[in-house]
Design an enzyme around this catalytic site. Structure first.
Site, PDB file in Angstrom:
ATOM      1  N   ASN A   1       8.187 -19.526  21.214  1.00 36.20           N
ATOM      2  CA  ASN A   1       9.037 -20.182  22.221  1.00 36.20           C
ATOM      3  C   ASN A   1       8.727 -19.672  23.620  1.00 36.20           C
ATOM      4  OD1 ASN A   1      10.092 -17.645  22.471  1.00 36.20           O
ATOM      5  ND2 ASN A   1      12.212 -18.236  22.044  1.00 36.20           N
TER       6      ASN A   1
ATOM      7  N   HIS B   1      -2.918 -29.052  29.235  1.00 39.97           N
ATOM      8  CA  HIS B   1      -3.067 -27.725  29.849  1.00 39.97           C
ATOM      9  C   HIS B   1      -3.562 -27.808  31.296  1.00 39.97           C
ATOM     10  CE1 HIS B   1      -3.127 -25.675  25.641  1.00 39.97           C
ATOM     11  NE2 HIS B   1      -1.922 -26.038  26.026  1.00 39.97           N
TER      12      HIS B   1
HETATM   13  C1  HEM Z   1      -4.067 -27.901  20.787  1.00 36.44           C
HETATM   14  C2  HEM Z   1      -3.186 -26.998  20.434  1.00 36.44           C
HETATM   15  C3  HEM Z   1      -2.346 -26.262  21.444  1.00 36.44           C
HETATM   16  C4  HEM Z   1      -2.200 -24.916  21.526  1.00 36.44           C
HETATM   17  C5  HEM Z   1      -2.822 -23.892  20.607  1.00 36.44           C
HETATM   18  C6  HEM Z   1      -1.332 -24.650  22.651  1.00 36.44           C
HETATM   19  C7  HEM Z   1      -0.925 -23.393  23.036  1.00 36.44           C
HETATM   20  C8  HEM Z   1      -0.224 -23.115  24.195  1.00 36.44           C
HETATM   21  C9  HEM Z   1       0.153 -21.800  24.627  1.00 36.44           C
HETATM   22  C10 HEM Z   1      -0.104 -20.516  23.857  1.00 36.44           C
HETATM   23  C11 HEM Z   1       0.759 -21.918  25.829  1.00 36.44           C
HETATM   24  C12 HEM Z   1       1.266 -20.799  26.718  1.00 36.44           C
HETATM   25  C13 HEM Z   1       2.588 -20.251  26.278  1.00 36.44           C
HETATM   26  C14 HEM Z   1       2.887 -19.018  27.095  1.00 36.44           C
HETATM   27  O1  HEM Z   1       2.225 -18.007  26.907  1.00 36.44           O
HETATM   28  O2  HEM Z   1       3.772 -19.080  27.963  1.00 36.44           O
HETATM   29  C15 HEM Z   1       0.772 -23.311  26.157  1.00 36.44           C
HETATM   30  C16 HEM Z   1       1.295 -23.825  27.307  1.00 36.44           C
HETATM   31  C17 HEM Z   1       1.387 -25.177  27.566  1.00 36.44           C
HETATM   32  N1  HEM Z   1       1.007 -26.193  26.716  1.00 36.44           N
HETATM   33 FE1  HEM Z   1      -0.066 -26.016  25.030  1.00 36.44          FE
HETATM   34  N2  HEM Z   1      -0.986 -25.827  23.224  1.00 36.44           N
HETATM   35  C18 HEM Z   1      -1.576 -26.848  22.528  1.00 36.44           C
HETATM   36  C19 HEM Z   1      -1.425 -28.186  22.757  1.00 36.44           C
HETATM   37  C20 HEM Z   1      -0.652 -28.710  23.759  1.00 36.44           C
HETATM   38  C21 HEM Z   1      -0.310 -30.102  23.879  1.00 36.44           C
HETATM   39  C22 HEM Z   1      -0.683 -31.179  22.871  1.00 36.44           C
HETATM   40  C23 HEM Z   1       0.422 -30.225  25.015  1.00 36.44           C
HETATM   41  C24 HEM Z   1       1.030 -31.476  25.602  1.00 36.44           C
HETATM   42  C25 HEM Z   1       0.444 -32.655  25.569  1.00 36.44           C
HETATM   43  C26 HEM Z   1       0.524 -28.918  25.608  1.00 36.44           C
HETATM   44  C27 HEM Z   1       1.143 -28.638  26.808  1.00 36.44           C
HETATM   45  C28 HEM Z   1       1.302 -27.373  27.334  1.00 36.44           C
HETATM   46  C29 HEM Z   1       1.863 -27.112  28.651  1.00 36.44           C
HETATM   47  C30 HEM Z   1       2.280 -28.169  29.677  1.00 36.44           C
HETATM   48  C31 HEM Z   1       1.927 -25.729  28.794  1.00 36.44           C
HETATM   49  C32 HEM Z   1       2.475 -24.948  29.994  1.00 36.44           C
HETATM   50  C33 HEM Z   1       3.951 -24.706  29.743  1.00 36.44           C
HETATM   51  C34 HEM Z   1       4.693 -24.143  30.933  1.00 36.44           C
HETATM   52  O3  HEM Z   1       4.116 -23.818  31.964  1.00 36.44           O
HETATM   53  O4  HEM Z   1       5.934 -24.054  30.835  1.00 36.44           O
HETATM   54  N3  HEM Z   1      -0.114 -28.018  24.805  1.00 36.44           N
HETATM   55  N4  HEM Z   1       0.168 -24.021  25.139  1.00 36.44           N
HETATM   56  C1  LIG Z   2      12.915 -17.024  22.440  1.00 32.42           C
HETATM   57  O1  LIG Z   2      13.205 -16.307  21.268  1.00 32.42           O
HETATM   58  C2  LIG Z   2      13.795 -15.041  21.507  1.00 32.42           C
HETATM   59  C3  LIG Z   2      13.983 -14.371  20.176  1.00 32.42           C
HETATM   60  O2  LIG Z   2      12.888 -14.572  19.332  1.00 32.42           O
HETATM   61  C4  LIG Z   2      15.136 -15.227  22.248  1.00 32.42           C
HETATM   62  O3  LIG Z   2      15.697 -13.980  22.536  1.00 32.42           O
HETATM   63  C5  LIG Z   2      14.902 -16.010  23.539  1.00 32.42           C
HETATM   64  O4  LIG Z   2      16.136 -16.302  24.148  1.00 32.42           O
HETATM   65  C6  LIG Z   2      14.168 -17.305  23.252  1.00 32.42           C
HETATM   66  N1  LIG Z   2      13.850 -17.965  24.510  1.00 32.42           N
HETATM   67  C7  LIG Z   2      14.269 -19.192  24.813  1.00 32.42           C
HETATM   68  C8  LIG Z   2      13.809 -19.731  26.106  1.00 32.42           C
HETATM   69  O5  LIG Z   2      14.963 -19.858  24.076  1.00 32.42           O
END
Ligand code: HEM
Ligand SMILES: *[C@@H]1O[C@H](CO)[C@@H](O)[C@H](O)[C@H]1NC(C)=O
Ligand SMILES: *[C@@H]1O[C@H](CO)[C@@H](O)[C@H](O)[C@H]1NC(C)=O
Ligand SMILES: *[C@@H]1O[C@H](CO)[C@@H](O)[C@H](O)[C@H]1NC(C)=O
Ligand SMILES: *[C@@H]1O[C@H](CO)[C@@H](O)[C@H](O)[C@H]1NC(C)=O
Ligand SMILES: *[C@@H]1O[C@H](CO)[C@@H](O)[C@H](O)[C@H]1NC(C)=O
Length: 322
Positions: free
Chosen positions: A96, A193
């Protein structure tokens, strides 16, 4: 004449079959709320627009929220449910990290409850909000098929079904294929991304102790790797630390694909798109043409947001089952 008529009728049926998507036992359709709640789209647009002028991270959050919703139990708004005394919900499960801006869905839903109470599902509000997030960030627009129902089940343990940023191409392909999504969908949707931010933990594997012979993933651009290691040292203690997903983090464009070809993507799962000839070709196509990317993204978003759920109700409050 009769033959012509039936040919005409079957063409119409074919068009209907192509434009409505089977969702559980209901078919989704773009005009689902035409009579039930005609202003649904303009209400969601206005709420998203206002929220994103106050907080530029809102569009990325809404797009990722829609992805998580649809990949777990189909698009049924299960990602929106709060945990209860008995149950830890999806949003409180491990991946999450960075899921946020749930309040935007609440605001849209509250506005809709005022004008058409009990009619518009939370899953539909989320699908519309994600589309608006993309369009208002400079990306494509598309017609969202509507008529989803909200589910009553949301379990933190189900988030294990999401693809991980450490996945290789085979694992990604399988994860998408389980949801009837193709390699073309995988590449186009990874272009999501182009928006947003990632925490260090999601790409830690590439920049420290990568494998037995390399501390840093050799497929990373060396100077990019240096900057990631500066933001995210090995024993990083700053929980909010991380990196933007691409160089234009609030603009929906094809920069993600251009950077990916230069070894400047964050995740192993992004880099993995270059390890298969077919998907690499698509990456090159999207890097060369924002129009081709926009068109493909819109088409794949319609497919992703049509993954059938097992929803049964229209919630009043998106965080609580009725
Ligand atoms: C292909 C498999 C995918 C993987 C493994 C993946 C994984 C991730 C991960 C690990 C993050 C960062 C979370 C964090 O560290 O805060 C992320 C961010 C994000 N992903 Fe993906 N994702 C995938 C597909 C997608 C798809 C299909 C979408 C939408 C069409 C998407 C949209 C986004 C967006 C917009 C963010 C930035 C979120 C933010 O800034 O709040 N991702 N993703
Ligand atoms: C994500 O999960 C943690 C516990 O696993 C929780 O404490 C936290 O509030 C959650 N964050 C959101 C944005 O819901
Ligand atoms: C859902 O959880 C959020 C965050 O913990 C809280 O602010 C909100 O009041 C909760 N809503 C309901 C209806 O339980
Ligand atoms: C939670 O547990 C209580 C007591 O076991 C039960 O009465 C209630 O129906 C449960 N609620 C949900 C949402 O499962
Ligand atoms: C992908 O990862 C899986 C699970 O770790 C592994 O079994 C498989 O060999 C890997 N495939 C490739 C092509 O590296
Ligand atoms: C580490 O990864 C690189 C690049 O994928 C590979 O060439 C090398 O053989 C790997 N080393 C070990 C010990 O697995």
């Amino acid at each position: 004449m009769a033959q012509n008529l039936s040919f005409f009728a079957s063409s119409i049926l074919l068009v209907a079959a192509m434009t409505s998507f089977i969702h559980g036992c209901h078919a989704l359709s773009s005009d689902y709320y035409a009579k039930l709640c005609p202003h649904v789209e303009s209400v969601v647009t206005a709420v998203v627009k206002k929220a994103m002028t106050n907080d530029r991270t809102v569009p990325a959050a809404l797009l990722r929220m829609n992805f998580h919703d649809c990949f777990i139990r189909g698009c049924d708004g299960s990602v929106l449910l709060n945990s209860t005394k008995n149950n830890t919900a999806e949003k409180d499960g491990p991946p999450n990290i960075s899921l946020h801006a749930f309040y935007v869905i609440d605001l849209a839903k509250e506005a809709l409850e005022d004008i058409c109470p009990g009619v518009v599902s939370c899953a539909d509000v989320l699908a519309l909000a994600a589309r608006e997030a993309v369009t208002l960030s400079g990306g494509p627009t598309w017609v969202v098929p509507l008529g989803r129902k909200d589910g009553r089940i949301s379990r933190a343990s189900d988030t294990r079904q999401l693809p991980a940023p450490t996945f290789n191409f085979t694992q990604l392909k399988l994860s998408f294929a389980r949801r009837r999504l193709s390699t073309a969908d995988l590449v186009a949707l990874s272009g999501g991304h182009t928006l947003g931010f990632s925490h260090c933990s999601s790409f830690q594997n590439r920049i420290h102790s990568f494998n037995g012979s390399h501390d840093v993933d050799p497929s990373l651009n060396p100077s990019f790797a240096v900057s990631l290691r500066q933001s995210c040292p090995a024993h990083n203690k700053v929980r909010s630390a991380g990196a933007t997903m691409d160089s234009t983090t609030t603009t929906f464009d094809n920069a993600y694909f251009k950077l990916l070809l230069q070894g400047k993507s964050l995740f192993s799962s992004d880099q993995a798109l270059l390890t298969h000839p077919g998907s690499k070709q698509l990456v090159e196509k999207f890097a060369g043409s924002p129009e081709a990317f926009g068109k493909a993204f819109a088409k794949s978003m319609i497919r992703m947001s049509s993954i059938p759920g097992t929803g049964v109700e229209v919630r009043r409050d998106c965080r609580v089952v009725r």
